[in-house]
Design a protein around this motif. Sequence first.
Motif, PDB file in Angstrom:
ATOM      1  N   LYS A  82       0.729  -1.375  -0.308  1.00  0.00           N
ATOM      2  CA  LYS A  82       0.003  -0.044  -0.151  1.00  0.00           C
ATOM      3  C   LYS A  82       1.218   0.939   0.409  1.00  0.00           C
ATOM      4  O   LYS A  82       0.116   2.193  -0.858  1.00  0.00           O
ATOM      5  CB  LYS A  82      -0.797  -0.112   1.409  1.00  0.00           C
ATOM      6  N   LEU A  83       1.886   1.596   0.757  1.00  0.00           N
ATOM      7  CA  LEU A  83       2.852   2.311   0.921  1.00  0.00           C
ATOM      8  C   LEU A  83       3.415   2.573  -0.682  1.00  0.00           C
ATOM      9  O   LEU A  83       3.599   3.832  -0.686  1.00  0.00           O
ATOM     10  CB  LEU A  83       3.770   2.345   2.204  1.00  0.00           C
ATOM     11  N   LYS A  84       4.259   1.609  -1.294  1.00  0.00           N
ATOM     12  CA  LYS A  84       4.328   1.954  -2.136  1.00  0.00           C
ATOM     13  C   LYS A  84       3.937   1.826  -3.207  1.00  0.00           C
ATOM     14  O   LYS A  84       4.197   3.482  -4.410  1.00  0.00           O
ATOM     15  CB  LYS A  84       4.967   0.196  -2.726  1.00  0.00           C
ATOM     16  N   LEU A  85       2.790   1.817  -3.167  1.00  0.00           N
ATOM     17  CA  LEU A  85       1.620   2.060  -4.683  1.00  0.00           C
ATOM     18  C   LEU A  85       1.197   4.382  -4.192  1.00  0.00           C
ATOM     19  O   LEU A  85       1.260   4.452  -5.273  1.00  0.00           O
ATOM     20  CB  LEU A  85      -0.054   1.470  -4.364  1.00  0.00           C
ATOM     21  N   ILE A  86       1.659   4.179  -2.714  1.00  0.00           N
ATOM     22  CA  ILE A  86       1.118   5.876  -2.659  1.00  0.00           C
ATOM     23  C   ILE A  86       2.317   6.309  -2.953  1.00  0.00           C
ATOM     24  O   ILE A  86       1.670   7.702  -3.743  1.00  0.00           O
ATOM     25  CB  ILE A  86       0.257   5.882  -1.658  1.00  0.00           C
ATOM     26  N   LYS A  87       3.248   5.999  -2.297  1.00  0.00           N
ATOM     27  CA  LYS A  87       4.964   6.323  -3.402  1.00  0.00           C
ATOM     28  C   LYS A  87       4.479   6.983  -5.074  1.00  0.00           C
ATOM     29  O   LYS A  87       4.627   8.240  -5.184  1.00  0.00           O
ATOM     30  CB  LYS A  87       5.955   5.345  -3.007  1.00  0.00           C
ATOM     31  N   ARG A  88       4.713   6.026  -5.683  1.00  0.00           N
ATOM     32  CA  ARG A  88       4.438   5.621  -6.602  1.00  0.00           C
ATOM     33  C   ARG A  88       3.537   6.516  -7.375  1.00  0.00           C
ATOM     34  O   ARG A  88       3.421   6.953  -8.652  1.00  0.00           O
ATOM     35  CB  ARG A  88       4.147   4.477  -7.591  1.00  0.00           C
ATOM     36  N   GLN A  89       2.518   6.927  -7.410  1.00  0.00           N
ATOM     37  CA  GLN A  89       1.315   8.137  -7.205  1.00  0.00           C
ATOM     38  C   GLN A  89       2.177   9.566  -7.575  1.00  0.00           C
ATOM     39  O   GLN A  89       1.405   9.869  -8.280  1.00  0.00           O
ATOM     40  CB  GLN A  89      -0.160   8.039  -6.855  1.00  0.00           C
ATOM     41  N   GLY A  90       2.593   9.118  -6.521  1.00  0.00           N
ATOM     42  CA  GLY A  90       2.911  10.808  -6.426  1.00  0.00           C
ATOM     43  C   GLY A  90       4.473  10.906  -6.983  1.00  0.00           C
ATOM     44  O   GLY A  90       4.900  12.128  -7.016  1.00  0.00           O
ATOM     45  N   TYR A  91       4.940  10.481  -7.646  1.00  0.00           N
ATOM     46  CA  TYR A  91       6.173  10.551  -8.282  1.00  0.00           C
ATOM     47  C   TYR A  91       6.269  11.421  -8.903  1.00  0.00           C
ATOM     48  O   TYR A  91       5.483  11.654 -10.044  1.00  0.00           O
ATOM     49  CB  TYR A  91       6.535   8.880  -9.157  1.00  0.00           C
ATOM     50  N   GLY A  92       7.216  12.364  -8.785  1.00  0.00           N
ATOM     51  CA  GLY A  92       7.560  13.042  -9.416  1.00  0.00           C
ATOM     52  C   GLY A  92       6.826  14.826  -9.386  1.00  0.00           C
ATOM     53  O   GLY A  92       6.587  15.731 -10.454  1.00  0.00           O
ATOM     54  N   ARG A  93       5.692  14.257  -8.821  1.00  0.00           N
ATOM     55  CA  ARG A  93       5.252  15.414  -8.420  1.00  0.00           C
ATOM     56  C   ARG A  93       4.839  16.363  -7.194  1.00  0.00           C
ATOM     57  O   ARG A  93       4.473  17.432  -7.130  1.00  0.00           O
ATOM     58  CB  ARG A  93       3.012  15.125  -8.625  1.00  0.00           C
ATOM     59  N   ALA A  94       5.315  15.645  -6.029  1.00  0.00           N
ATOM     60  CA  ALA A  94       5.271  16.439  -5.046  1.00  0.00           C
ATOM     61  C   ALA A  94       6.757  15.791  -4.002  1.00  0.00           C
ATOM     62  O   ALA A  94       7.134  14.386  -4.152  1.00  0.00           O
ATOM     63  CB  ALA A  94       3.971  15.877  -4.024  1.00  0.00           C
ATOM     64  N   GLY A  95       7.101  16.551  -2.656  1.00  0.00           N
ATOM     65  CA  GLY A  95       7.699  15.737  -2.259  1.00  0.00           C
ATOM     66  C   GLY A  95       7.263  15.439  -0.819  1.00  0.00           C
ATOM     67  O   GLY A  95       6.468  14.365  -0.873  1.00  0.00           O
ATOM     68  N   PHE A  96       7.989  15.196  -0.205  1.00  0.00           N
ATOM     69  CA  PHE A  96       8.039  14.265   1.225  1.00  0.00           C
ATOM     70  C   PHE A  96       6.330  14.621   1.899  1.00  0.00           C
ATOM     71  O   PHE A  96       5.520  13.924   2.512  1.00  0.00           O
ATOM     72  CB  PHE A  96       9.423  14.401   1.493  1.00  0.00           C
ATOM     73  N   ARG A 102      -0.426  12.091   2.542  1.00  0.00           N
ATOM     74  CA  ARG A 102      -1.260  10.653   2.276  1.00  0.00           C
ATOM     75  C   ARG A 102      -1.220   9.022   2.362  1.00  0.00           C
ATOM     76  O   ARG A 102      -2.194   9.328   3.077  1.00  0.00           O
ATOM     77  CB  ARG A 102      -0.041  10.258   1.057  1.00  0.00           C
ATOM     78  N   VAL A 103       0.069   9.390   3.430  1.00  0.00           N
ATOM     79  CA  VAL A 103       0.574   8.107   3.864  1.00  0.00           C
ATOM     80  C   VAL A 103      -0.467   8.125   4.980  1.00  0.00           C
ATOM     81  O   VAL A 103      -1.353   7.050   5.741  1.00  0.00           O
ATOM     82  CB  VAL A 103       1.981   7.939   4.693  1.00  0.00           C
ATOM     83  N   LEU A 104      -0.173   9.333   6.201  1.00  0.00           N
ATOM     84  CA  LEU A 104      -1.560   9.139   7.650  1.00  0.00           C
ATOM     85  C   LEU A 104      -2.660   9.342   6.792  1.00  0.00           C
ATOM     86  O   LEU A 104      -3.431   9.141   7.740  1.00  0.00           O
ATOM     87  CB  LEU A 104      -0.851  10.496   8.147  1.00  0.00           C
ATOM     88  N   HIS A 105      -3.385  10.099   5.572  1.00  0.00           N
ATOM     89  CA  HIS A 105      -5.005  10.299   5.040  1.00  0.00           C
ATOM     90  C   HIS A 105      -4.714   8.687   4.785  1.00  0.00           C
ATOM     91  O   HIS A 105      -6.509   8.336   6.055  1.00  0.00           O
ATOM     92  CB  HIS A 105      -5.019  10.636   4.647  1.00  0.00           C
ATOM     93  N   ALA A 106      -4.553   7.744   4.266  1.00  0.00           N
ATOM     94  CA  ALA A 106      -4.629   6.321   3.931  1.00  0.00           C
ATOM     95  C   ALA A 106      -4.542   5.167   5.226  1.00  0.00           C
ATOM     96  O   ALA A 106      -5.378   4.481   4.995  1.00  0.00           O
ATOM     97  CB  ALA A 106      -3.742   5.435   3.011  1.00  0.00           C
ATOM     98  N   LEU A 107      -4.479   5.547   6.556  1.00  0.00           N
ATOM     99  CA  LEU A 107      -4.317   5.030   7.285  1.00  0.00           C
ATOM    100  C   LEU A 107      -5.425   4.705   8.304  1.00  0.00           C
ATOM    101  O   LEU A 107      -5.798   3.763   9.196  1.00  0.00           O
ATOM    102  CB  LEU A 107      -3.385   4.645   8.704  1.00  0.00           C
TER     103      LEU A 107
END
Length: 107
Positions: A82-96, A102-107
């Motif tokens: 799940k974390l990898k999916l969220i990371k891939r969705q934001g690749y190149g568009r946003a920072g940490f 997004r990770v905290l909201h998904a939990l």
Amino acid sequence: MLAKLRQLHSEVDLAYDLVQQFTQMLRNRTGECLDAWLEQVASSNLPELQSFAAGVGKDKEAVRAGLTWWINNGVVEGHVTKLKLIKRQGYGRAGFPLLRKRVLHAL
């Protein structure tokens, strides 16, 4: 169609039986049958299954533990996926900071 193939080709029938035996070991957690299954595969004339069995044999104790113990890391692997999916969705568009939100909201 599977029944017809099994009737026509003895190798297909043997491969199907061996794969079903391994599947049953996975489902029923009967790792104690692993050695007998590996011997059956070694005596068969199926190079694909023999290659798989050779890989299993290299780390037989770990495979036997996986086929026997009820403990697994499925939940952890699910969270990592799940974390990898969220990371891939934001690749190149946003920072940490956005990734963190997004990770905290998904939990």
